[in-house]
Design a protein around this motif. Structure first.
Motif, mmCIF file in Angstrom:
data_model
loop_
_atom_site.group_PDB
_atom_site.id
_atom_site.type_symbol
_atom_site.label_atom_id
_atom_site.label_comp_id
_atom_site.label_asym_id
_atom_site.label_seq_id
_atom_site.Cartn_x
_atom_site.Cartn_y
_atom_site.Cartn_z
ATOM 1 N N GLN A 196 -36.250 41.654 7.263
ATOM 2 C CA GLN A 196 -35.036 41.483 6.458
ATOM 3 C C GLN A 196 -33.994 40.667 7.226
ATOM 4 O O GLN A 196 -33.348 39.781 6.660
ATOM 5 N N GLU A 199 -35.166 37.131 7.232
ATOM 6 C CA GLU A 199 -35.025 36.512 5.918
ATOM 7 C C GLU A 199 -33.581 36.072 5.689
ATOM 8 O O GLU A 199 -33.310 35.010 5.127
ATOM 9 N N GLN A 221 -39.630 31.045 4.480
ATOM 10 C CA GLN A 221 -38.848 32.037 3.762
ATOM 11 C C GLN A 221 -39.722 32.761 2.722
ATOM 12 O O GLN A 221 -39.654 33.987 2.581
ATOM 13 N N ARG A 225 -40.676 36.759 2.523
ATOM 14 C CA ARG A 225 -40.483 37.561 1.304
ATOM 15 C C ARG A 225 -41.797 38.211 0.867
ATOM 16 O O ARG A 225 -41.821 39.337 0.394
#
Lengths: 418, 182
Positions: A196, A199, A221, A225
Motif C-alpha cells: 500500500q 502503491e 502500479q 494493485r
C-alpha cells in the motif's frame, strides 16, 4: 678536513658552548635527593626479591618473532616502513576493504549506472545468506523498496524507468508472496502494508508526470494493485491463497510479467500444472472438457500470473486439444486458447494417444512459454505463426495478444515483452 | 674514598658509604648535563633522582649491568631525557623562565644568552638521540671518544661518525632557525 670546515666547526662548537653555563644546583634539593637515594638503597638492601628491571633485558624480551620477520629480508638499509607484514596488510585491505567499499558505494547506484549490477548482485547474495523465511521476506520487501526508490530517483532525473527493474521488482514480489504463503497472517499484513505504501508512492510518481505517462510505471502500479487484490483475496480465503501462492510463485523461478496493457481481464485461478491458459473472459459455464482419461497428459505449463486458468480436465492425452473452458480449474490442462473462448469454440479433440505436455520454460519477465501446447500430437498454431508449443516469445514489438477469438493456441502463449 | 674497583664491588653490596660517595661524585655533573639538555632546574633534579633510582635497582638485581659507574649513569640519564623529549615532542617554553642573576652580565646580555641557549637546545632536540648524546658528551662534558664509546655502547668509529653527522645536522638546524627568524 679543510680550513673552512674546521672554521665552521669551531663556530658551531662556540655556539654550543653557551650551554656550558649551567646554573648552580640548589643545595637543599641536592641534599633531599641524596637522602631519598640512600633511603631507597636501604629499602632495596632489605628486600629479598629486587624489583624487576626498569628496562627489560634483551634476553627476556619477546622479540624473537620480530627478528624472525626481519630475517626474511636481509637487505641493509631496507625501507622499514614497508615490510613484508605491511605488504600483506595492504593487500588484505585492498582485497576486502576495497571490495567492501565498492559494494557499499554501489548501494546508491541507479539502474543506468555502472555499479548497479553490483548492487543487485549484493542483494542476491544477501538473500542467499538469509537463514529463515522471515528474514528473507523482510529482505525482499526491503529490496522492493529499493526498486521503488530507484523509479523515483530516475523520474526525478528525467530518465525513463527501465523494464529490467520492473521485471526484477515483479520477481521480488513473487518470491515475497510465495514466502508469505507459508507464513502466518502477520506476514500477509506486512506485505500488504508495504504494498500500500509503495502503491501510494507510485501514484505520486504518476501524478508528478505532467506530459504523458511512463508505461513501465503504469505497469508497476498495476502490478502492485494486482498483488494487493490477491492479498485481499487471501484474507477471504487464506487456504486457497496459500495453495495458489505456493504453486504459482515457486521459489527460485522467475515469474512472467504481464505488461500493463495486457493485464488479464480474468482472475481465474489457474491452479495445477496446466499447460497454459487462455486470455479472455472465460466462463466456467462454457467449460465442457471432453475427456477420455486415457493419458496422463499434464506438464507444468507456464504460470501465467493472474491469468486465465487452465482448462481443467482438458489435458486429455495429446491429440488436438481445444480447451473449451478456462476459469477456476485445477489440474493439468494442456493449454488454453487466447481470446474469448466460448464453449462452442472449445472443442477438445482427444485421441488419448500419448502423454501430454512437457514443461514449458518459464521466462523471467518475458513471455511465458507455451506449456503443454505440444501435447502429444496436438496441432498448435501460435498466433502470428511465431509461437510454438515450446514457448517461444512472440514478437517483442507487438505486445498485444494476437490470438483471435476462436483461434487455437495452446500454452497460454503470452505475448513477449519488448 | 674507594678506589674504582673496590667501589664497584661495594656498590653491588649496596654499601651505603660507597653509594653516598657515588652520589656526591656524579650527581652535580649529571645535574648540569640534564640541565643543558632540558633547560629546567626542576626537570634536571627529577632526571638526577630517577637516574640514581634506576642505578640502585640495577645494583640490587645483581645481574652485572653496572660495570662502570659514570658511563652507566650518563646512559640512564640520557635515556630518561630521550623519553622526555618523546613524550613532549613539542618543546614548551615555560612562562616563568629561569632568570638567575649573574653579576658578571648586564640584563640585556643575560636575555641574549638565555635566548641563545634556547635556540641551541632546540637544535639539539632536532638531532637523533645518539647524535645528541655524542655532541653533548664531546663538546659540553669534554669526554674522550673512548669514554663516549663505553657510555653509549658503540665502537669509536661509530662515535666519530655520529659526531660528524650530528655537527652537520646541528649546523643545518641552526641556520634554518636563523632563516625562520629573519
Amino acid at each position: 678536513m679543510n680550513g673552512l670546515e674546521a672554521h665552521l666547526e669551531d663556530e658551531l662548537i662556540d655556539r654550543i658552548a653557551v650551554l656550558r653555563n649551567a646554573p648552580d644546583r640548589d643545595p637543599l634539593k641536592a641534599a633531599a635527593g641524596k637522602v631519598g637515594y640512600l633511603e631507597q638503597a636501604s629499602y632495596l638492601s632489605r628486600m629479598k626479591d629486587p624489583p624487576l628491571a626498569v628496562s627489560i633485558q634483551p634476553a627476556v624480551r619477546h622479540n624473537g618473532w620480530i627478528s624472525h620477520v626481519h630475517s626474511l629480508s636481509k637487505r641493509k638499509e631496507q625501507y622499514s616502513m614497508f615490510t613484508v607484514m605491511t605488504t600483506v596488510m595492504v593487500l588484505v585491505a585492498l582485497m576486502f576493504g576495497g571490495g567492501g567499499a565498492t559494494v557499499y558505494a554501489s548501494q546508491a547506484s541507479l539502474p543506468d549506472q555502472a555499479l548497479y549490477p553490483l548492487k543487485t548482485a549484493s542483494e542476491d547474495f544477501r538473500l542467499s545468506l538469509a537463514g529463515n523465511s522471515q528474514t528473507r521476506l523482510e529482505l525482499l520487501l526491503e529490496f522492493t523498496d529499493h526498486r521503488i526508490s530507484e523509479f523515483a530517483a530516475l523520474k526525478a532525473a528525467g530518465e525513463p524507468a527501465p523494464q529490467e527493474t520492473a521485471d526484477r521488482l515483479q520477481a521480488e514480489y513473487g518470491l515475497a508472496l510465495q514466502l508469505a504463503a507459508g507464513m502466518d497472517d502477520a506476514s500477509h499484513a506486512l506485505i500488504r502494508n508495504r504494498l500500500q505504501d509503495q502503491e501510494r508512492i507510485m501514484q505520486m510518481l504518476q501524478d508528478s508526470i505532467r506530459s504523458g505517462s511512463d508505461p513501465v510505471l503504469e505497469q508497476v502500479q498495476a502490478m502492485i494493485r494486482r498483488h494487493l487484490a490477491d492479498l485481499e483475496q487471501g484474507v477471504q480465503d487464506p487456504e486457497t491463497f496459500r495453495r495458489r501462492m505456493q504453486f504459482e510463485y515457486r521459489e527460485g523461478q522467475p515469474m512472467p510479467l504481464l505488461p500493463a496493457s495486457q493485464t488479464p481481464q480474468c482472475t481465474g485461478n489457474s491452479y495445477g500444472p496446466g499447460p497454459g491458459a487462455a486470455l479472455g473472459t472465460p466462463s466456467c459455464a462454457e467449460c465442457t472438457p471432453v475427456q477420455d482419461g486415457t493419458g496422463p497428459g499434464p506438464g507444468p505449463g507456464p504460470l501465467q500470473y493472474g491469468g486465465t486458468p487452465a482448462a481443467p480436465g482438458c489435458q486429455g492425452a495429446g491429440g488436438e486439444v481445444e480447451p473449451q473452458c478456462t476459469g477456476n480449474s485445477y489440474g493439468p490442462g494442456p493449454g488454453a486458447a487466447l481470446g474469448t473462448p466460448s464453449c462452442a469454440e472449445c472443442t477438445p479433440v482427444q485421441d488419448g494417444t500419448g502423454p501430454g505436455p512437457g514443461p514449458g520454460p518459464l521466462q523471467y519477465g518475458g513471455t511465458p512459454a507455451a506449456p503443454g501446447g505440444q501435447g502429444a500430437g496436438g496441432e498448435v498454431t501460435p498466433p502470428g505463426g511465431q509461437e510454438s508449443g515450446g514457448g517461444q516469445p512472440s514478437d517483442p514489438g507487438n505486445p498485444q495478444p494476437t490470438a483471435e477469438p476462436g483461434g487455437e493456441q495452446y500454452g497460454g502463449g503470452q505475448p513477449g515483452r519488448p | 674514598m674507594f678506589p674504582d674497583d673496590l667501589l664497584l664491588e661495594r656498590l653491588h653490596c649496596l654499601d651505603k658509604q660507597a653509594l653516598a660517595e657515588v652520589y656526591d661524585r656524579h650527581s652535580p655533573e649529571l645535574f648540569r648535563y640534564a640541565w643543558r639538555m632540558l633547560g629546567d632546574s626542576d626537570l634536571a633534579e627529577e632526571c638526577v633522582a630517577e637516574t640514581f633510582s634506576r642505578f640502585l635497582q640495577a645494583l640490587a638485581r645483581q645481574n652485572g649491568a653496572v660495570r662502570s659507574v659514570r658511563p652507566y649513569l650518563y646512559r640512564v640519564a640520557h635515556n630518561w631525557i630521550t623519553d622526555y623529549y618523546r613524550r613532549n615532542s613539542q618543546l614548551i617554553l615555560p612562562l616563568d623562565v629561569e632568570m638567575r642573576a649573574d653579576c658578571r652580565l648586564e640584563p640585556h646580555q643575560e636575555v641574549d644568552l638565555k635566548l641563545e641557549q634556547e635556540e641551541v637546545r632546540r637544535a639539539l632536540a632536532g638531532l637523533t638521540a645518539d647524535q645528541r648524546q655524542v655532541i653533548v658528551l664531546r663538546y659540553l662534558e669534554d669526554w674522550q671518544f673512548e669514554e663516549i664509546s663505553h657510555a653509549i655502547g658503540k665502537p669509536i668509529g661509530a662515535v666519530k661518525a655520529l659526531q660528524h653527522r650530528g655537527l652537520c645536522a646541528l649546523r643545518r638546524l641552526l641556520v634554518k632557525h636563523l632563516e625562520v627568524i629573519e
